[in-house]
Enzyme design. Structure first.
Site, PDB file in Angstrom:
ATOM      1  N   HIS A  58      -2.658   0.015  15.781  1.00 36.26           N
ATOM      2  CA  HIS A  58      -3.917   0.306  15.182  1.00 36.26           C
ATOM      3  C   HIS A  58      -5.316   0.336  16.009  1.00 36.26           C
ATOM      4  CE1 HIS A  58      -1.974  -0.242  10.856  1.00 36.26           C
ATOM      5  NE2 HIS A  58      -1.234  -1.050  11.594  1.00 36.26           N
ATOM      6  N   PHE A  59      -5.801   1.221  16.526  1.00 24.49           N
ATOM      7  CA  PHE A  59      -6.644   1.414  17.519  1.00 24.49           C
ATOM      8  C   PHE A  59      -8.122   1.619  16.898  1.00 24.49           C
ATOM      9  CE2 PHE A  59      -3.898   2.703  21.468  1.00 24.49           C
ATOM     10  CZ  PHE A  59      -3.594   1.397  21.465  1.00 24.49           C
ATOM     11  N   ARG A  60      -8.280   1.822  15.746  1.00 23.12           N
ATOM     12  CA  ARG A  60      -9.516   1.836  14.812  1.00 23.12           C
ATOM     13  C   ARG A  60     -10.499   2.765  15.231  1.00 23.12           C
ATOM     14  NH1 ARG A  60      -6.687  -1.599  11.574  1.00 23.12           N
ATOM     15  NH2 ARG A  60      -6.574  -3.711  12.392  1.00 23.12           N
ATOM     16  N   ASN A  90      -4.912   4.495   9.445  1.00 18.47           N
ATOM     17  CA  ASN A  90      -6.085   3.879   8.471  1.00 18.47           C
ATOM     18  C   ASN A  90      -7.239   3.592   9.227  1.00 18.47           C
ATOM     19  OD1 ASN A  90      -4.525   1.669  10.070  1.00 18.47           O
ATOM     20  ND2 ASN A  90      -4.841   0.307   8.552  1.00 18.47           N
ATOM     21  N   HIS A 173       4.956   1.189   5.053  1.00 15.90           N
ATOM     22  CA  HIS A 173       4.840  -0.256   4.958  1.00 15.90           C
ATOM     23  C   HIS A 173       5.270  -0.786   3.704  1.00 15.90           C
ATOM     24  CE1 HIS A 173       1.648  -3.706   5.273  1.00 15.90           C
ATOM     25  NE2 HIS A 173       2.203  -4.156   4.288  1.00 15.90           N
ATOM     26  N   HIS A 229       7.781  -2.846  10.216  1.00 13.91           N
ATOM     27  CA  HIS A 229       7.835  -4.324  10.455  1.00 13.91           C
ATOM     28  C   HIS A 229       8.493  -5.144   9.032  1.00 13.91           C
ATOM     29  CE1 HIS A 229       4.602  -3.205   7.344  1.00 13.91           C
ATOM     30  NE2 HIS A 229       3.756  -3.131   8.183  1.00 13.91           N
ATOM     31  N   ASP A 299       2.862  -3.606  15.844  1.00 12.04           N
ATOM     32  CA  ASP A 299       1.686  -3.653  14.735  1.00 12.04           C
ATOM     33  C   ASP A 299       0.515  -4.275  15.465  1.00 12.04           C
ATOM     34  OD1 ASP A 299       0.470  -3.446  12.394  1.00 12.04           O
ATOM     35  OD2 ASP A 299       1.553  -4.850  11.446  1.00 12.04           O
ATOM     36  N   PRO A 318      -6.143  -8.707   7.681  1.00 11.86           N
ATOM     37  CA  PRO A 318      -4.464  -9.117   8.274  1.00 11.86           C
ATOM     38  C   PRO A 318      -4.556  -8.432   9.336  1.00 11.86           C
ATOM     39  CG  PRO A 318      -4.594  -7.293   6.416  1.00 11.86           C
ATOM     40  CD  PRO A 318      -6.056  -7.582   6.340  1.00 11.86           C
ATOM     41  N   GLY A 319      -3.943  -8.948  10.217  1.00  8.69           N
ATOM     42  CA  GLY A 319      -3.530  -8.365  11.263  1.00  8.69           C
ATOM     43  C   GLY A 319      -3.816  -9.120  12.854  1.00  8.69           C
TER      44      GLY A 319
HETATM   45  C1  NCD Z   1      -3.002  -3.560   9.207  1.00  9.42           C
HETATM   46  C2  NCD Z   1      -4.226  -3.409   9.697  1.00  9.42           C
HETATM   47  O1  NCD Z   1      -5.015  -4.270  10.165  1.00  9.42           O
HETATM   48  O2  NCD Z   1      -4.597  -2.126   9.879  1.00  9.42           O
HETATM   49  N1  NCD Z   1      -2.899  -5.107   9.004  1.00  9.42           N
HETATM   50  C3  NCD Z   1      -1.734  -5.683   9.109  1.00  9.42           C
HETATM   51  O3  NCD Z   1      -1.664  -7.187   8.869  1.00  9.42           O
HETATM   52  N2  NCD Z   1      -0.444  -5.136   9.573  1.00  9.42           N
HETATM   53  C4  NCD Z   1      -3.023  -3.085   7.740  1.00  9.42           C
HETATM   54  C5  NCD Z   1      -1.869  -3.589   6.804  1.00  9.42           C
HETATM   55  O4  NCD Z   1      -0.811  -2.981   7.301  1.00  9.42           O
HETATM   56  O5  NCD Z   1      -2.203  -4.092   5.818  1.00  9.42           O
HETATM   57 ZN    ZN Z   2       0.395  -1.793  10.734  1.00  8.63          ZN
END
Ligand code: NCD
Ligand code: ZN
Length: 430
Positions: A58-60, A90, A173, A229, A299, A318-319
């Protein structure tokens, strides 16, 4: 004359010493001895692996670049030995329209230091067909955010895509939306704020229900699915039984679900909060189950320390960032004889290349892209998030001792990471 030789590289698991000739970004020759007087980098018998592939980052970028962007994310990738990444949709806007997909491609083209592909999201069903033509690695669906009826509709639409040139793949997911919503509300209404309560809000059966549902849909619409995951033993069993009965399904695990458990959620609180949550030892995936796993995806899900720490367990995002911890953690297990180099290559190079159709990736062979990570199996250290190239300088792996480190990363014949230094490179879309 070739452009460059990687001289005296140790190929594993064969333990053979060879020299790798590189021309125009590709491997053109594998020889016992590099010709004299041609340009070379002497690896002095260090182990060389094919560049690692992370199918889950997830590089945002765009929209959340205060957390990470395509430059910092790929700096972290290169530092961690990853030469190809597949970015999740996302972002803001989500990568679920042709416009957003093309916009992200442009961003990656400007900023990416390593090669990349993109997972597409699904928004308007009418866009699926034109999105598919842009060759996303997969369509990613978050079952924790989607109702069953909507999921069915999306599978049906994706099932209708023209499969002549490319087969559609759905990445999932797997956490059941209703189960998560109900359990979360129950705990929140009771005023529970202990970090480990977060794991109760997203219990093992939230995952297994979603996995069963996903397998049913794959069967119903004859679609290939990839389950992201997997965190629970029982899910792995369900997936592999379905695979044996003919369902086109692959699975992925993360380093944190493999190496950590709920103790770390208690210890680090929000910093160890991730979806799906860390599990208790009874349910979790363990090293002895790795034979039933197809790929490791990190992830890599960076956030700022402030947003992680200044909110309660329910509100904190989360993450965890993972690109710079994964390889040292696995090399440590190789040093301990708990896993083999051959297995590591399958999980982090060969299988991700084949599942996501990444041509030229995953193997050290003539004709393949010159993507490598050189590792020092003797170098010891401690996981130190302060040194991450990622913007997210936190990790529940902090302080863990490791033996075996990436020391050099090459993408398309160009050095991108060298002893912790990051060098310029232009990654390409594959
Ligand atoms: C993911 C994220 O931060 O984009 N976070 C994570 O805990 N895996 C989004 C998600 O999968 O809920
Ligand atoms: Zn993810």
């Amino acid at each position: 004359m070739v452009d460059l030789w990687l001289k005296d590289a140790k190929i594993v698991p064969e333990n053979r010493i060879i020299s790798i000739g590189i021309e125009d970004g590709r491997i053109v020759s594998l020889k016992k001895i590099a010709p004299k007087r041609e340009e070379n980098i002497n690896l002095r018998e260090s182990v060389v692996l094919p560049g690692l592939i992370d199918a889950h980052v997830h590089f945002r970028d765009p929209g959340l670049t205060y957390k990470e962007n395509f430059r910092t994310g790929t700096m972290a990738a290169a530092a961690g030995g990853f030469t190809t990444v597949i970015d999740m949709p996302n972002t803001i806007p989500p990568t679920n329209t042709v416009k957003a997909f093309k916009e992200k491609l442009k961003i990656a083209d400007h900023k990416s230091l390593v090669d990349y592909s993109l997972h597409a999201g699904v928004g308007n069903l009418k866009e699926i067909e034109s999105l598919f033509k842009l060759k996303p690695a997969s369509f990613k669906l978050f079952m924790d955010l989607l109702d069953d009826a909507v999921l069915d509709e999306i599978f049906r639409e994706i099932g209708k895509l023209n499969r002549e040139n490319q087969k559609p793949l759905i990445s999932l997911h797997c956490e059941d939306k209703d189960t998560v919503t109900i359990s979360t509300q129950k705990l929140q209404s009771k005023g529970r704020y202990k970090p480990e309560k977060y794991a109760d809000a997203r219990p093992p059966h939230a995952e297994t229900i979603a996995v069963s549902n996903a397998l049913k849909l794959a069967r119903k619409y004859k679609l290939a699915i990839h389950i992201c995951h997997v965190s629970v033993k029982e899910s792995l069993q369900l997936i592999n039984e379905a695979k044996e009965s003919g369902v086109n399904v692959t699975n992925e695990i993360t380093p944190h679900h493999l190496f950590l458990d709920i103790k770390y959620l208690r210890k680090y609180g929000n910093l160890a909060k991730t979806n799906p949550p860390l599990r208790d030892p009874e349910n979790k995936i363990t090293l002895d189950l790795l034979n039933g796993v197809d790929i490791i995806g990190t992830d890599h899900a960076p956030h700022t320390i402030t947003e992680k720490m200044e909110q309660n367990i329910w509100k904190a995002p989360p993450g965890i960032p993972n690109l710079e911890t994964a390889l040292p953690l696995f090399l440590t297990q190789i040093n301990r004889r708990r896993i083999t180099f051959a297995h590591l290559k399958t999980l982090l190079c060969e299988n991700p290349a084949s599942i996501f159709h990444l041509e030229g990736k995953g193997f050290i062979k003539e004709g393949m892209d010159a993507d490598f990570v050189v590792v020092d199996m003797k170098e010891e250290g401690v996981i130190n998030p302060d040194k991450f190239k990622s913007k997210a300088k936190y990790s529940p792996f902090k302080g863990i001792s490791v033996k075996g480190m990436p020391v050099m990363t090459m993408v398309g014949g160009n050095l991108v990471a060298d002893e912790g230094e990051i060098l310029k490179n232009k990654g390409k879309y594959i």
